[in-house]
Scaffold this motif. Structure first.
Motif, mmCIF file in Angstrom:
data_model
loop_
_atom_site.group_PDB
_atom_site.id
_atom_site.type_symbol
_atom_site.label_atom_id
_atom_site.label_comp_id
_atom_site.label_asym_id
_atom_site.label_seq_id
_atom_site.Cartn_x
_atom_site.Cartn_y
_atom_site.Cartn_z
ATOM 1 N N SER A 178 -3.342 -22.969 -24.702
ATOM 2 C CA SER A 178 -2.312 -22.349 -23.818
ATOM 3 C C SER A 178 -1.874 -21.251 -22.991
ATOM 4 O O SER A 178 -2.180 -20.268 -23.887
ATOM 5 C CB SER A 178 -0.902 -22.945 -24.274
ATOM 6 N N LEU A 179 -2.094 -21.261 -22.208
ATOM 7 C CA LEU A 179 -1.809 -19.759 -21.732
ATOM 8 C C LEU A 179 0.100 -19.750 -20.101
ATOM 9 O O LEU A 179 -0.163 -21.404 -19.925
ATOM 10 C CB LEU A 179 -2.684 -19.740 -20.620
ATOM 11 N N ASN A 180 0.551 -19.450 -20.502
ATOM 12 C CA ASN A 180 1.983 -19.418 -19.773
ATOM 13 C C ASN A 180 2.011 -17.604 -19.948
ATOM 14 O O ASN A 180 2.173 -16.584 -20.146
ATOM 15 C CB ASN A 180 2.634 -20.492 -20.793
ATOM 16 N N TRP A 181 3.545 -17.870 -19.508
ATOM 17 C CA TRP A 181 4.552 -16.687 -19.379
ATOM 18 C C TRP A 181 5.206 -16.313 -20.542
ATOM 19 O O TRP A 181 6.227 -17.134 -20.529
ATOM 20 C CB TRP A 181 5.365 -16.223 -18.326
ATOM 21 N N ALA A 182 5.432 -15.350 -21.141
ATOM 22 C CA ALA A 182 6.681 -15.070 -22.112
ATOM 23 C C ALA A 182 6.979 -13.602 -22.609
ATOM 24 O O ALA A 182 6.302 -12.545 -22.777
ATOM 25 C CB ALA A 182 6.119 -15.935 -23.715
ATOM 26 N N THR A 183 8.202 -14.078 -22.901
ATOM 27 C CA THR A 183 9.208 -12.254 -23.345
ATOM 28 C C THR A 183 8.827 -12.199 -24.793
ATOM 29 O O THR A 183 8.418 -13.125 -25.655
ATOM 30 C CB THR A 183 10.504 -12.356 -23.768
ATOM 31 N N GLU A 227 10.162 -14.899 -26.928
ATOM 32 C CA GLU A 227 9.489 -16.075 -26.732
ATOM 33 C C GLU A 227 8.641 -15.863 -27.187
ATOM 34 O O GLU A 227 8.933 -17.094 -27.726
ATOM 35 C CB GLU A 227 9.688 -16.293 -24.948
ATOM 36 N N LEU A 228 7.879 -15.309 -27.421
ATOM 37 C CA LEU A 228 6.491 -15.288 -27.852
ATOM 38 C C LEU A 228 6.866 -15.051 -29.928
ATOM 39 O O LEU A 228 5.871 -16.830 -30.609
ATOM 40 C CB LEU A 228 5.477 -14.397 -28.139
ATOM 41 N N PRO A 276 -0.158 -11.255 -26.161
ATOM 42 C CA PRO A 276 -0.394 -11.340 -24.450
ATOM 43 C C PRO A 276 -1.707 -10.597 -24.011
ATOM 44 O O PRO A 276 -2.083 -10.662 -24.987
ATOM 45 C CB PRO A 276 0.539 -9.433 -24.409
ATOM 46 N N THR A 277 -1.974 -11.082 -22.618
ATOM 47 C CA THR A 277 -3.068 -10.756 -22.506
ATOM 48 C C THR A 277 -2.916 -10.887 -21.274
ATOM 49 O O THR A 277 -2.185 -10.519 -20.600
ATOM 50 C CB THR A 277 -4.232 -12.107 -22.666
ATOM 51 N N GLU A 278 -4.163 -10.297 -20.561
ATOM 52 C CA GLU A 278 -4.620 -10.892 -18.711
ATOM 53 C C GLU A 278 -5.468 -11.823 -18.438
ATOM 54 O O GLU A 278 -6.337 -11.764 -19.008
ATOM 55 C CB GLU A 278 -5.039 -9.482 -18.552
#
Length: 178
Positions: A129-134, A137-138, A175-177
């Protein structure tokens, strides 16, 4: 946060294999471990003492009552840490190296399955999965996955007569780019 002594004890390659074995087979005699890993009893005993010192395993009574044999079992099942947990640069480096050893171990198991495990009655799966998180949250996701896996594992009745194979599950969140 794990103490650095636990992290370094767990991520020695043979000790990691011993932990995996005990996780699957519960209490085990030292000679059985030596045969399983084609190692000398003295070497296995040394690694068992290192794991015991770190609080990862404990010596238990022989289930048959024989006082001449040495039996061991896990005293805990999970380990969690991040290199950012450590203020000391030396400890952070050890934690980072242990993380790398852990990933190598996980990938070796996955590669072995890809080479040899395809004929099993139990098929593997992949998910991502790829999403946004603080950061919180992670961390929450990791805690939820761990709780779900613990619940799933504890619901398996190994005495119900069904044939089971060892199953390894791992997931990474980071975290990733893109």
């Amino acid at each position: 946060m794990e103490p650095i002594s636990v992290i370094t004890a767990v991520h020695h390659p043979l000790r990691r294999r011993i932990i995996d074995y005990l996780q699957l087979h519960d209490a085990t005699q030292v000679g059985t471990l030596a045969r399983a890993f084609d190692a000398q009893v003295g070497s296995i005993s040394h690694h068992l003492r290192m794991l015991q010192k770190a609080g990862v395993i404990e010596q238990v009574d022989d289930p048959t009552g024989d006082k001449r044999t040495s039996w061991w079992r896990l005293s805990r099942r999970g380990f969690s840490w991040s290199e950012s947990d450590f203020d000391s640069p030396a400890d952070a480096l050890l934690a980072r190296e242990a993380q790398r050893a852990n990933v190598r171990h996980q990938l070796e198991l996955l590669q072995r399955w890809h080479r040899t495990g395809r004929d099993s009655d139990i098929q593997g799966f992949a998910t991502d999965s790829l999403n946004w998180a603080t950061p919180g949250e992670l961390r929450d996701l990791g805690q939820r996955l761990t709780a779900m896996l613990n619940e799933w594992s504890s619901g398996i009745d190994r005495e119900d007569g069904q044939e089971r194979l060892p199953v390894f599950f791992f997931a990474h969140g980071f975290p990733t780019e893109v």
